[in-house]
Design a protein around this motif. Structure first.
Motif, PDB file in Angstrom:
ATOM      1  N   UNK A   1     -11.634 -17.502 -55.904  1.00 42.97           N
ATOM      2  CA  UNK A   1     -12.337 -18.135 -55.314  1.00 42.97           C
ATOM      3  C   UNK A   1     -11.260 -18.516 -54.843  1.00 42.97           C
ATOM      4  N   UNK A   2     -10.000 -18.505 -54.705  1.00 47.34           N
ATOM      5  CA  UNK A   2      -8.660 -19.066 -54.171  1.00 47.34           C
ATOM      6  C   UNK A   2      -8.793 -18.696 -52.532  1.00 47.34           C
ATOM      7  N   UNK A   3      -9.102 -17.472 -52.497  1.00 51.13           N
ATOM      8  CA  UNK A   3      -9.670 -16.908 -51.258  1.00 51.13           C
ATOM      9  C   UNK A   3      -9.845 -18.046 -50.489  1.00 51.13           C
ATOM     10  N   UNK A   4     -10.704 -18.486 -50.340  1.00 57.49           N
ATOM     11  CA  UNK A   4     -11.465 -19.703 -49.749  1.00 57.49           C
ATOM     12  C   UNK A   4     -12.524 -19.093 -49.297  1.00 57.49           C
TER      13      UNK A   4
ATOM     14  N   UNK B   1     -20.477 -10.017 -58.836  1.00 54.81           N
ATOM     15  CA  UNK B   1     -19.543 -10.258 -57.990  1.00 54.81           C
ATOM     16  C   UNK B   1     -20.523 -11.167 -57.738  1.00 54.81           C
ATOM     17  N   UNK B   2     -22.167 -10.342 -57.372  1.00 49.07           N
ATOM     18  CA  UNK B   2     -22.971 -11.314 -56.100  1.00 49.07           C
ATOM     19  C   UNK B   2     -22.762 -12.339 -56.041  1.00 49.07           C
ATOM     20  N   UNK B   3     -22.445 -13.158 -57.284  1.00 49.58           N
ATOM     21  CA  UNK B   3     -22.375 -14.325 -58.153  1.00 49.58           C
ATOM     22  C   UNK B   3     -21.619 -15.326 -57.262  1.00 49.58           C
ATOM     23  N   UNK B   4     -20.508 -14.563 -57.304  1.00 50.43           N
ATOM     24  CA  UNK B   4     -19.285 -15.182 -56.671  1.00 50.43           C
ATOM     25  C   UNK B   4     -18.284 -14.974 -55.495  1.00 50.43           C
ATOM     26  N   UNK B   5     -19.521 -13.866 -54.780  1.00 49.54           N
ATOM     27  CA  UNK B   5     -19.219 -13.894 -53.363  1.00 49.54           C
ATOM     28  C   UNK B   5     -20.303 -14.654 -52.493  1.00 49.54           C
ATOM     29  N   UNK B   6     -21.522 -14.773 -53.522  1.00 51.34           N
ATOM     30  CA  UNK B   6     -22.191 -16.299 -53.008  1.00 51.34           C
ATOM     31  C   UNK B   6     -22.048 -17.842 -52.493  1.00 51.34           C
ATOM     32  N   UNK B   7     -20.413 -17.454 -53.540  1.00 55.48           N
ATOM     33  CA  UNK B   7     -20.135 -19.085 -53.438  1.00 55.48           C
ATOM     34  C   UNK B   7     -19.237 -19.036 -52.698  1.00 55.48           C
ATOM     35  N   UNK B   8     -18.406 -17.951 -52.189  1.00 52.44           N
ATOM     36  CA  UNK B   8     -17.245 -17.716 -51.274  1.00 52.44           C
ATOM     37  C   UNK B   8     -17.958 -17.251 -50.078  1.00 52.44           C
ATOM     38  N   UNK B   9     -18.734 -17.233 -49.724  1.00 58.61           N
ATOM     39  CA  UNK B   9     -19.873 -16.982 -48.372  1.00 58.61           C
ATOM     40  C   UNK B   9     -20.555 -18.597 -47.512  1.00 58.61           C
ATOM     41  N   UNK B  10     -20.097 -18.781 -46.313  1.00 57.42           N
ATOM     42  CA  UNK B  10     -20.588 -19.952 -46.042  1.00 57.42           C
ATOM     43  C   UNK B  10     -22.109 -19.348 -45.761  1.00 57.42           C
ATOM     44  N   UNK B  11     -22.821 -20.886 -46.104  1.00 59.42           N
ATOM     45  CA  UNK B  11     -24.155 -20.858 -45.813  1.00 59.42           C
ATOM     46  C   UNK B  11     -24.984 -20.240 -45.354  1.00 59.42           C
TER      47      UNK B  11
END
Ligand SMILES: C[S@@+](CC[C@H](N)C(=O)[O-])C[C@H]1O[C@@H](n2cnc3c(N)ncnc32)[C@H](O)[C@@H]1O
Length: 289
Positions: free
Chosen positions: A201-204, A226-236
């Protein structure tokens, strides 16, 4: 190798890298780790396992890296780069016209062919991107592949795999048998060591994430996590690209596949695509349409 030793190695690899080896992959472990054991001055795998159990950190890293598959090539599978040129960039250049910045993450970048293919696609847009801040972040678990990627030096065999000749001529300089990627393309890509099993998440946040041909080696729980965490760092309104044999289906509700665009995913809340009709003429030329 005893089954207890194999079990130890399987667990170690799963915990450290996500690699999920089935029970019948002993031959693979032996073929990759016996040479490593010998290089470390050990007679064989039982002694290597003993050493790993005693907490040899550098050796553990070597074992994990020896077991990862680093296969990659320029413009691998072609289709993702068509999506980038024909769908993603036209859409995001319009959506980010005020902000004039794009962040792209290549999440398992291996020896660099994928992030540098992305960089070459962007460079082809020329004046369209004048004044834009473009960031391409290449990360991988393996420090060794990142070092090769940073150097940007490729063999004749590597540049012959997938790279169109005109991009080779334009972006590389031949030195003997090798090809050095020119400094302008190398400067477009930042490198960083990162294990996808750990917090990122620190990558922004990112506008585009390439996460291709890595999750295929993981079990369902690790993929879903990993998909759950990728979804949180991908712009909507951003885009996720997976490998040809990978999918989110059955693993997460966070992403939906884009119809008629194989391997391309958006956040479930993202708007529908209406991009091809709005592609500016200059981009159509760059995209070869
Ligand atoms: C088969 S390559 C794919 C390279 C590129 N994405 C492509 O599609 O051509 C897989 C890469 O994933 C990396 N990898 C394996 N496990 C990883 C992890 N847990 N976190 C980050 N990278 C990992 C490996 O080191 C390897 O370079």
């Amino acid at each position: 190798m005893t089954s207890a030793d194999y079990e130890f190695l399987r667990r170690l690899l799963k915990d450290r890298s996500g690699l999920d080896l089935s029970a019948d992959k002993q031959y693979l472990v032996e073929s990759r780790l016996i040479p490593l054991a010998r290089r470390a001055g050990l007679p064989g795998l039982p002694e290597l396992v003993q050493k790993l159990k005693s907490g040899a950190d550098a050796l553990t890293t070597e074992v994990v890296e020896a077991m990862t598959t680093n296969e990659t090539f320029f413009f691998r599978d072609k289709v993702p780069f068509d999506h980038l040129r024909q769908t993603i960039l036209p859409d995001l250049l319009r959506a980010r016209a005020n902000r004039r910045s794009l962040r792209i993450w290549c999440a398992a970048s291996s020896t660099g062919q994928e992030p540098y293919s992305i960089a070459m696609c962007l460079k082809e847009l020329g004046a369209i991107l004048a004044g834009w801040r473009i960031e391409i972040l290449a990360t991988d678990l393996s420090q060794a592949v990142l070092e090769k990627s940073k150097a940007g030096i490729f063999s004749q065999f590597e540049v012959q795999r997938g790279l169109p000749i005109q991009l080779l001529v334009k972006n590389f300089t031949q030195t003997g048998e090798l090809w050095q990627l020119n400094a302008d393309i190398r400067a477009m890509v930042q490198h960083r060591q990162l294990n996808l099993l750990q917090d990122f998440s620190h990558l922004g946040t990112f506008d585009v994430i390439f996460c291709r041909n890595v999750l295929i080696y993981f079990d369902q729980d690790a993929k879903a996590n990993i998909f759950g965490r990728l979804a949180r760092v991908l712009e909507p309104d951003g885009y996720l690209l997976l490998g040809a044999a990978e999918t989110v289906v059955g693993l997460t509700e966070a992403f939906k596949p884009c119809t008629e665009r194989r391997g391309l995913y958006r956040s479930s809340a993202a708007p529908m695509l209406h991009v091809v009709a709005t592609m500016p003429q200059a981009m159509k030329v760059a995209a070869g349409r």
